[in-house]
Motif scaffolding. Sequence first.
Motif, PDB file in Angstrom:
ATOM      1  N   LEU A  69      -1.529  -9.952  21.092  1.00  0.00           N
ATOM      2  CA  LEU A  69      -1.393 -11.145  21.929  1.00  0.00           C
ATOM      3  C   LEU A  69      -0.413 -10.903  23.072  1.00  0.00           C
ATOM      4  CD1 LEU A  69      -2.004 -14.114  22.483  1.00  0.00           C
ATOM      5  CD2 LEU A  69      -0.165 -14.731  20.880  1.00  0.00           C
ATOM      6  N   LYS A  76      -2.007  -8.981  25.845  1.00  0.00           N
ATOM      7  CA  LYS A  76      -2.844  -9.805  26.713  1.00  0.00           C
ATOM      8  C   LYS A  76      -1.981 -10.576  27.711  1.00  0.00           C
ATOM      9  CE  LYS A  76      -6.697  -9.980  26.295  1.00  0.00           C
ATOM     10  NZ  LYS A  76      -7.782  -9.090  26.815  1.00  0.00           N
ATOM     11  N   GLU A  77      -0.805 -11.016  27.277  1.00  0.00           N
ATOM     12  CA  GLU A  77       0.089 -11.743  28.176  1.00  0.00           C
ATOM     13  C   GLU A  77       0.594 -10.828  29.293  1.00  0.00           C
ATOM     14  OE1 GLU A  77       3.140 -13.348  25.725  1.00  0.00           O
ATOM     15  OE2 GLU A  77       1.845 -14.863  24.796  1.00  0.00           O
ATOM     16  N   GLU A 130      -0.892  -8.070  30.354  1.00  0.00           N
ATOM     17  CA  GLU A 130      -2.044  -7.715  31.173  1.00  0.00           C
ATOM     18  C   GLU A 130      -2.336  -8.795  32.208  1.00  0.00           C
ATOM     19  OE1 GLU A 130      -6.420  -5.879  30.231  1.00  0.00           O
ATOM     20  OE2 GLU A 130      -5.924  -7.791  29.293  1.00  0.00           O
ATOM     21  N   ARG A 131      -2.174 -10.062  31.812  1.00  0.00           N
ATOM     22  CA  ARG A 131      -2.417 -11.164  32.741  1.00  0.00           C
ATOM     23  C   ARG A 131      -1.292 -11.300  33.775  1.00  0.00           C
ATOM     24  NH1 ARG A 131      -4.379 -13.867  27.974  1.00  0.00           N
ATOM     25  NH2 ARG A 131      -2.312 -14.779  27.659  1.00  0.00           N
ATOM     26  N   VAL A 149      -9.502  -5.466  21.522  1.00  0.00           N
ATOM     27  CA  VAL A 149      -8.899  -6.572  22.279  1.00  0.00           C
ATOM     28  C   VAL A 149      -8.737  -6.226  23.761  1.00  0.00           C
ATOM     29  CG1 VAL A 149      -7.717  -7.456  20.250  1.00  0.00           C
ATOM     30  CG2 VAL A 149      -6.515  -5.860  21.759  1.00  0.00           C
ATOM     31  N   GLY A 150      -9.331  -5.107  24.182  1.00  0.00           N
ATOM     32  CA  GLY A 150      -9.372  -4.807  25.603  1.00  0.00           C
ATOM     33  C   GLY A 150      -8.420  -3.740  26.097  1.00  0.00           C
TER      34      GLY A 150
END
Length: 288
Positions: free
Chosen positions: A76, A79-80, A82-83, A107-108
């Motif tokens: 998680l 992802k934060e 990455e954004r 998850v990418g």
Amino acid sequence: MPGQSSVAPFPTNGYTIYEFTGRPSSSTNELARVHTGVIVEVKDVHQAKIAEEAGACCVLFSQPIHEGISRMPEPLLFKEIERAVSIPVIVKIRIGHFVEAQILDCVGVKHFDESDEASAADAENFINKHKFKDSHFVCGCRSLGEALRRIKEGAIMVKTQGGMSSITGHITETLRNVRSVMSDIRYLHNMDENEVFAYSREIAAPYDLVKETRELGRLPAIHYAAGGIVTPADAALMMQLGCDGIFLGLEIFEYPNPRDRLRRMIEAVRNHSDPEALARAAFGFGPA
């Protein structure tokens, strides 16, 4: 690389960049962004933003658990990060732990660092990187033979490393290993073609990659240095020895004004052959 992704050097702006064929265009574009520069290790969104603002070409996401040992970071939080940033994000995983790579791939995550010996899950068996078709792996090395073995497994970048604790400022081991790799490449480049097969056996490296290294006059992959690099002079030293870039550890964020320190280190990498620019970067840099 034969049978995998081919690497072809071509000059641009004084640097040698690598065109990786056989990859999706988005992946190729991201690789082009890290052909030379500074990769900064971070552990949260705030540090990642500082690194990007300072001019880092990429960030390495890790979550140390105890005394430098780390495991798979929280997906998680990846992802934060990455954004939050527009530069590529590499995620550190344990050596040989292919399940961590499988989970993060789902998850990418497309960029993995499998180089931390302190966190090795299986020091004898590295991940078969060819199974992760659109992913890029960074692996560590301390010799030419080790670098070529990691490239054969599918690594697209290798970092010649020494003592991985930057806070001690001990660059000696990193310098010794970088000089050793570069010296062996020069020796190989000037070797008679008939001697190459025997030399590949001597260094326990795949013959096809030894031959390719001889023809290129350098590693057939992006080549960074890591460990004990704490001043602009250290950064420029690695670049002048022939590295494509450097890694900086989490310790950079323990100093006052880490953004300014990072900016100066990045300037030193970009202007590594200009003593006047290096002097400006070093002036007022503060204690190492």
